[in-house]
Design a protein around this motif. Structure first.
Motif, PDB file in Angstrom:
ATOM      1  N   LYS A   1       0.764  -1.122   0.106  1.00  0.00           N
ATOM      2  CA  LYS A   1      -0.040   0.028  -0.083  1.00  0.00           C
ATOM      3  C   LYS A   1       0.947   1.236  -0.121  1.00  0.00           C
ATOM      4  N   ALA A   2       0.235   2.300  -0.440  1.00  0.00           N
ATOM      5  CA  ALA A   2       1.086   3.555  -0.270  1.00  0.00           C
ATOM      6  C   ALA A   2       1.481   3.788   1.186  1.00  0.00           C
ATOM      7  N   GLY A   3       2.677   4.206   1.218  1.00  0.00           N
ATOM      8  CA  GLY A   3       3.327   4.539   2.527  1.00  0.00           C
ATOM      9  C   GLY A   3       4.505   3.416   2.712  1.00  0.00           C
ATOM     10  N   ASP A   4       4.216   2.278   2.142  1.00  0.00           N
ATOM     11  CA  ASP A   4       5.221   0.892   2.278  1.00  0.00           C
ATOM     12  C   ASP A   4       6.399   1.557   1.611  1.00  0.00           C
ATOM     13  N   THR A   5       7.546   0.786   1.953  1.00  0.00           N
ATOM     14  CA  THR A   5       8.759   1.040   1.188  1.00  0.00           C
ATOM     15  C   THR A   5       9.537   0.126   0.524  1.00  0.00           C
ATOM     16  N   MET A   6      10.462   0.614  -0.498  1.00  0.00           N
ATOM     17  CA  MET A   6      10.979  -0.182  -1.479  1.00  0.00           C
ATOM     18  C   MET A   6      12.583   0.018  -0.970  1.00  0.00           C
ATOM     19  N   GLU A   7      13.305  -1.186  -1.006  1.00  0.00           N
ATOM     20  CA  GLU A   7      14.803  -1.003  -0.665  1.00  0.00           C
ATOM     21  C   GLU A   7      15.479  -1.628  -2.169  1.00  0.00           C
TER      22      GLU A   7
END
Length: 156
Positions: free
Chosen positions: A141-147
């Motif tokens: 969802k929006a607000g999650d993060t990508m590494e």
């Protein structure tokens, strides 16, 4: 004629092997990406595209994409972007991500062959395309993060 010793040749060969391996190791890291969600960490094997030519080609004409595979578009700076599905034969989720690795918005199950514009909801640096519906499966969802190595701030 002066001939190098066997020891010198081995040392030189070892140094050359290390120098050649370092750029390869750096390149291989770019093929891995992790999405951090409430349901856990989800790894993807990605192709990175960061030139006008490679971004224009994207995943067009592909017939399949593994559940843990994707393509990461890097625009090298934040800006508004828009995608379409013309000449794309598989449904895709488009994940719009800021330079800091935070997911801004997600377009789930973009329809194959559809020329309708799919825009970001504001400036982003990255767009991650993964198999259609996969973002719902992992609970993204929006607000999650990508590494990823290209993300300016490491997030976890």
């Amino acid at each position: 004629m002066l001939r190098p010793s066997t020891r010198a040749l081995r040392a030189g060969g070892l140094a050359l092997a290390v120098l050649l391996a370092v750029p390869l190791a750096a390149c291989s890291d770019e093929g891995k990406l992790v999405l951090h969600t409430d349901s856990g960490d989800h790894s993807f094997n990605v192709e990175v595209v960061d030139t006008d030519e490679t971004r224009a080609q994207g995943l067009m004409y592909r017939q399949e994409l593994a559940d843990d595979a994707g393509m990461l578009f890097d625009f090298k700076e934040e800006r508004n972007v828009s995608f379409w599905m013309r000449n794309t034969f598989i449904p895709l989720d488009m994940i719009f991500v800021g330079a800091d690795g935070v997911v801004k918005n997600i377009h789930v199950n973009a329809r194959p062959q559809d020329p309708t514009s799919i825009p970001s909801d504001g400036p982003v640096q990255f767009v991650l395309e993964i198999p259609g519906g996969q973002s719902k499966v992992i609970g993204l969802k929006a607000g999650d993060t990508m590494e990823h190595p290209r993300v300016s701030a490491k997030v976890k």
